[in-house]
Motif scaffolding. Structure first.
Motif, PDB file in Angstrom:
ATOM      1  N   VAL A 153      21.247 -81.289  72.996  1.00 39.18           N
ATOM      2  CA  VAL A 153      20.517 -80.842  74.186  1.00 39.18           C
ATOM      3  C   VAL A 153      21.476 -80.235  75.210  1.00 39.18           C
ATOM      4  CG1 VAL A 153      19.156 -81.655  76.156  1.00 39.18           C
ATOM      5  CG2 VAL A 153      18.655 -82.498  73.861  1.00 39.18           C
ATOM      6  N   MET A 154      22.660 -80.808  75.367  1.00 36.07           N
ATOM      7  CA  MET A 154      23.609 -80.365  76.390  1.00 36.07           C
ATOM      8  C   MET A 154      24.474 -79.183  75.971  1.00 36.07           C
ATOM      9  SD  MET A 154      24.958 -83.956  77.929  1.00 36.07           S
ATOM     10  CE  MET A 154      25.772 -83.223  79.333  1.00 36.07           C
ATOM     11  N   GLU A 187      22.103 -86.233  69.113  1.00 32.22           N
ATOM     12  CA  GLU A 187      20.877 -85.707  69.723  1.00 32.22           C
ATOM     13  C   GLU A 187      21.117 -85.326  71.184  1.00 32.22           C
ATOM     14  OE1 GLU A 187      16.749 -87.647  71.214  1.00 32.22           O
ATOM     15  OE2 GLU A 187      17.312 -88.093  69.137  1.00 32.22           O
ATOM     16  N   GLN A 188      21.828 -86.170  71.936  1.00 29.00           N
ATOM     17  CA  GLN A 188      22.130 -85.871  73.334  1.00 29.00           C
ATOM     18  C   GLN A 188      23.019 -84.636  73.441  1.00 29.00           C
ATOM     19  OE1 GLN A 188      23.859 -89.689  74.135  1.00 29.00           O
ATOM     20  NE2 GLN A 188      22.057 -90.393  75.269  1.00 29.00           N
ATOM     21  N   TRP A 189      24.001 -84.543  72.572  1.00 33.26           N
ATOM     22  CA  TRP A 189      24.902 -83.409  72.618  1.00 33.26           C
ATOM     23  C   TRP A 189      24.183 -82.107  72.245  1.00 33.26           C
ATOM     24  CZ3 TRP A 189      28.669 -81.712  75.106  1.00 33.26           C
ATOM     25  CH2 TRP A 189      29.388 -80.603  74.684  1.00 33.26           C
ATOM     26  N   ARG A 193      32.458 -82.445  74.621  1.00 32.39           N
ATOM     27  CA  ARG A 193      31.694 -83.662  74.342  1.00 32.39           C
ATOM     28  C   ARG A 193      32.498 -84.903  74.702  1.00 32.39           C
ATOM     29  NH1 ARG A 193      28.647 -84.839  68.598  1.00 32.39           N
ATOM     30  NH2 ARG A 193      27.667 -86.798  69.189  1.00 32.39           N
ATOM     31  N   SER A 233      31.553 -87.382  77.853  1.00 33.90           N
ATOM     32  CA  SER A 233      31.398 -88.815  77.567  1.00 33.90           C
ATOM     33  C   SER A 233      32.257 -89.633  78.523  1.00 33.90           C
ATOM     34  CB  SER A 233      31.781 -89.119  76.120  1.00 33.90           C
ATOM     35  OG  SER A 233      30.880 -88.512  75.226  1.00 33.90           O
ATOM     36  N   LEU A 286      28.394 -89.731  73.695  1.00 32.65           N
ATOM     37  CA  LEU A 286      27.145 -88.994  73.561  1.00 32.65           C
ATOM     38  C   LEU A 286      26.719 -88.987  72.101  1.00 32.65           C
ATOM     39  CD1 LEU A 286      27.849 -85.897  75.824  1.00 32.65           C
ATOM     40  CD2 LEU A 286      26.174 -87.690  76.256  1.00 32.65           C
ATOM     41  N   SER A 287      25.440 -89.218  71.860  1.00 31.58           N
ATOM     42  CA  SER A 287      24.924 -89.163  70.488  1.00 31.58           C
ATOM     43  C   SER A 287      24.784 -87.698  70.066  1.00 31.58           C
ATOM     44  CB  SER A 287      23.567 -89.865  70.406  1.00 31.58           C
ATOM     45  OG  SER A 287      22.605 -89.121  71.128  1.00 31.58           O
ATOM     46  N   TRP A 308      11.842 -81.162  79.039  1.00 25.59           N
ATOM     47  CA  TRP A 308      12.597 -82.216  78.367  1.00 25.59           C
ATOM     48  C   TRP A 308      12.613 -83.445  79.243  1.00 25.59           C
ATOM     49  CZ3 TRP A 308      17.147 -84.956  79.373  1.00 25.59           C
ATOM     50  CH2 TRP A 308      17.653 -85.674  78.283  1.00 25.59           C
ATOM     51  N   GLY A 330      14.271 -87.278  78.776  1.00 27.59           N
ATOM     52  CA  GLY A 330      14.967 -88.282  77.980  1.00 27.59           C
ATOM     53  C   GLY A 330      14.662 -89.655  78.533  1.00 27.59           C
ATOM     54  N   GLU A 331      15.282 -90.639  77.961  1.00 22.98           N
ATOM     55  CA  GLU A 331      15.132 -91.978  78.498  1.00 22.98           C
ATOM     56  C   GLU A 331      15.852 -92.019  79.833  1.00 22.98           C
ATOM     57  OE1 GLU A 331      16.449 -94.929  75.757  1.00 22.98           O
ATOM     58  OE2 GLU A 331      15.433 -93.971  74.087  1.00 22.98           O
TER      59      GLU A 331
END
Length: 112
Positions: free
Chosen positions: A14-15, A10-12, A32, A36, A7-8, A86, A88-89
């Protein structure tokens, strides 16, 4: 290790607010790292027992996924993220298939 999913930041970010806090029991493994691992197994299609050890013990990865699924954690997190606007991709993969009899293509004697 280059083909592992992580997880990047930025992704983390959010979570992280959705992670359970103050859980009883022994000290928890890094959320995390475990998430992942869960995402690696789900996206690669490998078995839980083949989860790389870089993500932590495979039983912990599986048990956390299973426990959170039964408690509705994933649905609640995705619903809250969607409600907050939100996006995301995302990508969707259709994995449907139709089973056919072995002779359905042309049958005995070939095509006519």
């Amino acid at each position: 290790m280059a083909d592992l999913f992580w997880l990047s930041d930025e992704q983390w970010a959010v979570m992280a607010p959705f992670m359970p806090k103050d859980q009883p029991g022994p000290e928890r493994k890094d959320d995390r790292q475990i998430i992942s691992g869960i995402l690696h197994v789900l996206t690669s299609g490998c078995r839980w027992r083949d989860c790389p050890s870089a993500y932590g013990p495979r039983t912990t990865v599986y048990n956390r996924f299973n426990r959170w699924s039964r408690r509705g954690f994933w649905k609640a997190m995705l619903a809250a993220l969607a409600k907050a606007g939100w996006s995301g991709e995302a990508a969707a993969i259709d994995s449907t298939y139709v089973r056919a009899h072995r002779s359905a293509h042309g049958g005995k004697g070939g095509r006519r």
